[in-house]
Design a protein around this motif. Structure first.
Motif, PDB file in Angstrom:
ATOM      1  N   SER A 154      -4.007   7.505 -70.623  1.00 19.46           N
ATOM      2  CA  SER A 154      -3.149   8.154 -71.111  1.00 19.46           C
ATOM      3  C   SER A 154      -3.812   9.786 -72.096  1.00 19.46           C
ATOM      4  N   LEU A 155      -4.636   9.097 -73.289  1.00 13.58           N
ATOM      5  CA  LEU A 155      -5.475  10.218 -73.977  1.00 13.58           C
ATOM      6  C   LEU A 155      -6.342  10.615 -72.781  1.00 13.58           C
ATOM      7  N   ILE A 156      -7.211  10.011 -72.434  1.00 14.93           N
ATOM      8  CA  ILE A 156      -8.005  10.380 -71.570  1.00 14.93           C
ATOM      9  C   ILE A 156      -8.188  11.341 -70.350  1.00 14.93           C
ATOM     10  N   ALA A 164      -2.602  17.203 -65.628  1.00 10.71           N
ATOM     11  CA  ALA A 164      -1.430  16.512 -66.172  1.00 10.71           C
ATOM     12  C   ALA A 164      -0.761  16.789 -67.401  1.00 10.71           C
ATOM     13  N   ALA A 165       0.425  16.905 -67.477  1.00 10.27           N
ATOM     14  CA  ALA A 165       1.304  17.289 -68.345  1.00 10.27           C
ATOM     15  C   ALA A 165       0.600  17.433 -69.980  1.00 10.27           C
ATOM     16  N   SER A 166       0.167  16.611 -70.140  1.00 13.05           N
ATOM     17  CA  SER A 166      -0.713  16.400 -71.752  1.00 13.05           C
ATOM     18  C   SER A 166      -1.814  17.192 -71.880  1.00 13.05           C
TER      19      SER A 166
END
Length: 315
Positions: A154-156, A164-166
């Motif tokens: 997720s952080l990658i 990515a939404a993040s």
């Protein structure tokens, strides 16, 4: 006879790096599941019970569940998750942590791989607590910065995938602002501190690499010690280690900065003692690859010890 090894979760960040270190080793037989069978409990159960050593590269809950699939008592486990790092019956897989740690790992059926931040923090703090330079009740602060790979997929994605939404443009960020982090419990336990250290982690826009820092006001410590005393103690502690080294005074004084990516791709851990003897202040710093000595490299080192291979094989 070759040792049979199964990596449960080999498609993840840590699993892929472990696999890369184990591929082509003639002393190992790797048990693999194709992509279609990786999520099959029946296929995983079969692979786990065929193996001599299983390396779990799974989220905490999944790692606990994987243990329930073991039917053969002879199956040995290295767990790379945080699920068992302070659990009874598990050996902490930091071979350099104590004089007899390698022997304990070698004879263990259940080994829990240390966290990346704790590897650096324990290496710096534990010897000083054991020798009374840092009292066990001292209020210790640990500052650290890691590459974003330490946060998993997720952080990658947040740093690498514009779709990515993040996704973020941040170059640096603090986190765990509520002063709760899953690594604190193991830091406290294996450093010998009576109270949880104040842990201030951060992440930068680089994939891997890590600095872990312990600042000390030497003038406030009850036992008089200068930077040379601390450096000498650390050097003596790790004198026989193949992977942990302590920078000399000349090297420390010659540095104007320290790059967190400096040991990437290795299983090395390097300790630095920076200080100002006039002010009686010090900054103890550990440099390591969060995916090397902080994860996959350390898992391979533990595997080597457990199966009686040369500790540096594949590293």
């Amino acid at each position: 006879m070759a040792t049979k090894v199964f990596i449960d979760g080999e498609a993840g960040t840590t699993g892929l790096q472990i696999r890369a270190r184990l591929d082509q080793r003639p002393d190992l037989t790797m048990i693999r599941l194709d992509e279609a069978r990786r999520k099959s409990e029946a296929a995983r159960r079969e692979a786990i019970n065929e193996a001599d050593v299983v390396i779990l590269c799974l989220p905490d809950d999944a790692a606990v569940d994987a243990l329930s699939l073991i039917e053969r008592r002879s199956v040995r486990v290295i767990d790379a998750s945080t699920a068992h790092r302070t659990a009874q019956g598990w050996t902490y897989g930091f071979p350099e942590m104590a004089r007899d740690q390698r022997e304990t790992i070698a004879s263990s059926r259940r080994v829990t791989n240390p966290g990346c931040y704790p590897t650096g923090a324990i290496a710096l703090i534990r010897p000083l607590v054991e020798h009374g330079i840092i009292p066990a009740g001292w209020p210790v602060t640990i500052n650290a910065v890691s590459g974003y790979s330490g946060g998993g997929k997720s952080l990658i994605a947040a740093f690498e995938d514009p779709q990515a939404a993040s996704y973020t443009h941040d170059h640096f960020r603090l986190y765990a602002l509520g002063l709760g982090h899953k690594h604190i419990a193991e830091m406290q336990r294996y450093t010998g501190l009576h109270q949880p250290p104040l842990f201030a982690p951060s992440v930068g826009r680089f994939a891997q690499g890590m600095l872990v820092e312990v600042p000390l006001q030497l003038w406030a410590l009850p036992k008089a010690a200068g930077t040379d005393d601390i450096r000498a103690l650390l050097a003596a502690t790790y004198a026989d280690s193949r992977f942990v080294e302590v920078a000399s005074r000349a090297e420390c004084e010659g540095l104007a900065s320290l790059d967190p990516e400096g040991l990437n791709g290795t299983n090395r851990l390097k300790l630095f003692v920076f200080g100002n003897d006039k002010l009686r202040q010090a900054r103890l710093v550990a440099l390591l690859d969060n995916l090397g000595k902080g994860a996959s490299g350390q898992a391979v080192q533990n595997l080597n010890i457990m199966i009686g291979a040369d500790e540096a094989t594949g590293l």
